[in-house]
Structures are given as C-alpha cells and as structure tokens.
Design an enzyme around this catalytic site. Structure first.
Site, short mmCIF file in Angstrom:
data_model
loop_
_atom_site.label_atom_id
_atom_site.label_comp_id
_atom_site.label_asym_id
_atom_site.label_seq_id
_atom_site.Cartn_x
_atom_site.Cartn_y
_atom_site.Cartn_z
N GLU A 132 0.82 -1.21 0.00
CA GLU A 132 0.00 0.00 0.00
C GLU A 132 0.86 1.27 0.00
O GLU A 132 0.51 2.28 0.61
CB GLU A 132 -1.00 0.01 1.16
N HIS A 191 -1.49 -0.88 10.15
CA HIS A 191 -0.86 -2.15 10.48
C HIS A 191 0.45 -1.85 11.20
O HIS A 191 1.07 -0.81 10.95
CB HIS A 191 -0.54 -2.98 9.23
#
Length: 555
Positions: free
Chosen positions: A50, A322
């Site tokens: 990402e 995350h």
C-alpha cells in the site's frame, strides 16, 4: 562485494498509503522512512505494501538511502499495485507477477481489480557464491470484504496463495533462499495459509518460534474452539504476533479516542492488560532454508517480532493501520551426521486446533551430536491440553523470541534438518505433510460454488445486453412516430442510457467473466492434479470438460 553476513534482517509493512483516502499519508510515510533508517538492528530487506504513489516511495527512499541503497517500485494495473522492495544489496532481477484471479471490475468501489494486485519479485545477491541468492516475493492479496461461508472472495485468495506457493517453490528448486512476505489477508492455519506451507518448502517464521500462537481474533471459530481466554493487548503482540486491528493502533480507535491525539497533546496510552478481542495476524514472513547441500548449511529463524509500533512524534498517531512484522534469519551449518544408535526421532507437537490437520512436527536432535545445553526438554504438562483444548485460565506467559534455542523444536539443528532436502544422508521427516484429500475437496467445493455464481452473473449480463438492444431499437422506432416535442428527447435519452449500460454488461460478460472462468478452470485442474500427486486416484485429462457451454461441470 561486502563480507557475507550470517544474519538477514527482514521487515514487512502495510503502509496504508492510499492517495486521497488515507489520513495524514505524507507525514506518516515520511516518518516510516525515518524509523526504518534508525532501526536497530538495521534491516537488510524491507517489503512495503500500500505504498501507492511514487512521491511516497521516493520519500521513504530518501530517508533510507544510506542503509537500503537499492529499491524497486512496482507498477501494475490502472493505479499501481502498491508494492515496493528496498534492499541493502543490488537487485539483480525484478518481475511483477499479476494474479490471474483478483477481484471483479464490477466492484469498482473496492478497487482490487483495478490496481492489478500480484507478487513483486526481486532476486538479490547477498554473497559471491553461486547459491548465495535470496529471492523475495512481496504481495498484498485480495481484501476480505466479506466474511463467513458466503465470502465470495475466498476463492480469489485461495488462488492467490496457490500462485504464491508456486513462485516460492520454483525459487527454492533453483537453490535460492526464498522469502515470501506481505499482507496476505488470512489467519494462521486457514485454507490459504496451508496452501502456501504445504506446497512450498517454506515455514511461517512466527509459528516456528510461537507454535501455540492464535489462529485468529478471539471470535474466530478456530480460535474459539481452543477455549483460550481473550488475550490482552500485550500478549497479542508478544505471543500472537497480532499486527493488525489491535488496541495499540490509533487508527483502530473510536473517533472520540482519536480526539486525544494531535500536535501539542499529551501522549495517550493503552494499558498492556487491555482486553484485545479483535487483534489478529494478517502480515507474514515465510522463509525457506536455501541450498543446504551447496552451502553446507542453511537459514533458520532466529528472531521474530511485531515492530514499527511507535507513533508519529508530532501528530501522535500510529504510522500505519498495520504494525510491521520483523524477522531475523541466521545461517546455521549442518550438524554432524546423527549416530546410528541415536537416530533423529520425530516428536509430534500437540495440535492446537482439534478440527484441523496437524501440519507441524518437531525434531529432537541427537544429544550426542548437537549442542543441546540450552534446550528445554521438560515435557508439556499433561494438564495443559485435554482433548485438544487449552485449559489455562489466564493468558500464559509469552514465549521469548530473543533466543531460538529455548526448546527442541526451535533449536537451529531441528529447524534445519526438518527440511526434506537438508541432506540426503539424513533420514529426517519433513515438517510439512501433504494436505489430506478432504482439504482439496473443500477447495474444489469452494471453487465450484464461486463458478456457479459467476456463470449466473455472466448469463444475467448477457441477457441484459440483448434486452438493452431491444429497448434501444424500440425507443428509436418511437422517436420516428413521436411528435416533435419532449417525448422524442426522453426516448432518445432512454435509448442512449440503455445502450451504454447494456454494452458495458455485454463487454463484461464477453471479456471479464469469460477470462475469469478460464482462469478458474486452470486453477481447478492444478488442484485436482495436486490431489492426485499427493496420493489420490489419478484423474484423466478428459474428465475436465473443456467445453465452453453452460454446463456446470465443464463451465
């Protein structure tokens, strides 16, 4: 070429860097680069997911250019795959492998199909010898937007895990150290997880050091079946490796909690004993051993932990939604040949999930031929397990991951010799056993269920195309006979919109759904073939109907 190291440090992180969507994207990703540059120990290989924009990629590269001078940003799909690999050593070869199955263009609001998700592959030489090569495979699989038995994207993630396992296996057959990293959007010992570990000579490094770690969040059926207490936030980080969705991550806080963050505000803390029912492990490092025969040794897991948990120094927020997973692999030479009177003895590890297949075995190294002074040979208490159920009332003490020789199954000799190709003279079983035929049947059942859904979608969209053509013709005829007023305009507008919508559905039925069904047919053949190779009755090629008709068996 610099001196060959005996350890390789790996970091994988989902950066949450979606343009226009992710909050505080530029500030967070720049700080990610700073923290990577200041990390101790310094990482040798970093895999990012990402990281969607070149701007963010170059921002991280600027911060890490002195410790990670080499890097590759991978291009894929209409908006990019969001994958990047940074390395201490030169990247000799690079490939972007796109998944044959990856979402649907009709789900444009989710975007997985449009970004062209796949596997970023990099061949990196860490030493002068022919086999001193590491092949890194970085991925971000399809997101689990749906849950439960009706998850229509499960078939996509299974197919993607299968493709990853083939890439890992191919690199291992070339005699290279293989490392598979990324956000796999799966929980441990799930069907997707077992596809990778059963069909590639790699291990989930976290489960090597933490074999009793969780199988998902507290409400996951597999985890609930173990009857373990709901873990604390600290335990979930240290023992379960839950780098996603835990209470330590500020992006999982409520809006009211996030108001406590910001420039000039005191740091908001989370008590370590906070109950964490949602934390889970989606980010993984899978590692092989390298060519053990050629190197006279191989790579074993020394250390694994959840990292990048610090917050932005000014904004107070977590650096991503995350946390990172960090692992250290250590090169370990082959032990002496075991004594004939004291052969290696396979010792089964208690199965943490009674309704799943035990896929991990440990090896008890021969005491006379290996240094076992630090091995804890105390047997597991009989009261710890009963009928496969964990009986501790409170969260057990986390297993320290700083020392990989605290038990026989984690000892480097045991890790190394568990690989089936460690050395032909060592009659050691593999830690990986073939999947039972029932698992392949489960995969095929899921696949066929999804195929029926897509075939129905294709028929509906094809019919919509023909219906729109009829509506368009009817409207044009109506225009011919209508008076010269607003009625003609309405009929022309309806005919145009109908034709556009029908054409889009017709193209989807002809191009996307047709190609998807063909990719599913290939996946089906490979699963049936793998089932046959692993002991089931062989299947004849003609049993798989190649007809393009609408029969469900042949698709």
């Amino acid at each position: 070429m610099e001196k060959v190291l005996t350890e390789i440090s790996i970091v994988t992180l989902n950066c949450w860097g979606l343009k226009y969507i992710s909050k505080l994207r530029r500030e967070r990703l720049t700080e990610i680069g700073r923290q990577l540059a200041a990390a101790d120990p310094q990482p040798h290989i970093v895999a990012l997911q990402e990281c969607w924009t070149q701007e963010d990629y170059h921002s991280i590269r600027r911060e890490t250019r002195f410790i990670l001078p080499y890097g590759k940003f991978y291009h894929s799909g209409a908006f990019g795959g969001g994958l990047a690999i940074l390395s201490r050593w030169p990247i000799e070869e690079s490939t972007m492998f796109r998944y044959p199955l990856n979402g649907r263009p009709t789900a444009f609001f989710r975007g997985d199909w449009f970004v062209g998700k796949g596997v970023a592959c990099a061949k990196i030489r860490y030493g002068p010898e022919p086999k001193q090569v590491v092949e890194v495979f970085n991925t971000h699989t399809h997101a689990p937007y749906e849950h439960g038995p009706n998850d229509s994207y499960l078939c996509h993630r299974m197919a993607q895990s299968w493709e990853m396992s083939k890439l890992l296996r191919g690199a291992a057959e070339r005699g290279h150290l293989v490392i598979g990293v990324g956000d796999f959007n799966m929980v441990p010992l799930s069907l997707e997880h077992r596809l990778i570990t059963a069909h590639a000579p790699v291990r989930d490094v976290w489960r090597v050091l933490h074999p009793e770690s969780s199988l998902g969040p507290a409400d996951h059926p597999a985890e609930k079946a173990r009857r373990r207490p709901i873990p604390t936030a600290e335990f979930n980080i240290r023992e379960n490796g839950a780098a996603s969705d835990g209470p330590y991550n500020t992006w999982r806080w409520t809006r009211q909690q996030q108001k406590l963050l910001g420039p000039g505000k005191p740091a908001a803390t989370i008590p370590p004993d906070t109950i964490d029912a949602r934390g889970k492990r989606l980010d993984y490092v899978f590692a092989g051993s390298g060519d053990i025969a050629a190197l006279n040794g191989g790579w074993v897991v020394r250390h694994a932990n959840v990292g990048m948990m610090m917050r932005h120094p000014k904004l107070g927020c977590s650096l991503s939604d995350h946390f990172a997973v960090e692992a250290t692999l250590a090169f370990h030479p082959l032990p002496k040949k075991p004594s004939k009177t004291r052969p290696l003895r396979p010792t089964a590890i208690p199965n943490p999930r009674p309704d799943s297949e035990t896929i991990v075995n440990s090896l008890e190294p021969d005491i006379a031929d290996a240094d076992t002074s630090t091995i804890n040979t105390t047997p597991i208490p009989s009261h710890a397990f009963h009928n496969g159920t964990y009986l501790h009332i409170q969260s057990p003490t986390p297993t320290p991951s700083e020392d990989f020789s605290t038990s026989a199954s984690k000892h480097p000799d045991a890790q190394l010799l568990s690989f089936p190709h460690a050395n032909p003279q060592y009659p050691t079983p593999s830690i990986v056993v073939p999947l039972p035929s029932t698992v392949y049947d489960e995969i095929l059942a899921t696949l066929h269920k999804y195929v029926r859904r897509e075939r129905s979608q294709r028929r509906w969209r094809a019919r919509h195309f023909f219906a729109s053509a009829v509506v368009t013709v009817a409207c044009l005829v109506g225009v011919w006979f209508s008076p010269r007023n607003y009625v003609a305009f309405v009929l022309m507008l309806v005919s145009s919109l109908s034709l556009v919508a029908g054409t889009i559905d017709g193209l989807l039925a002809l191009l996307f759904f047709k190609s998807e069904l063909r990719a599913l047919k290939e996946f089906e053949w490979e699963i049936i073939n793998a089932k046959a190779i692993n002991g089931a009755a062989p299947i004849q090629d003609e049993e798989i109907d190649e007809d393009d008709g609408d029969d469900e068996e042949g698709w």
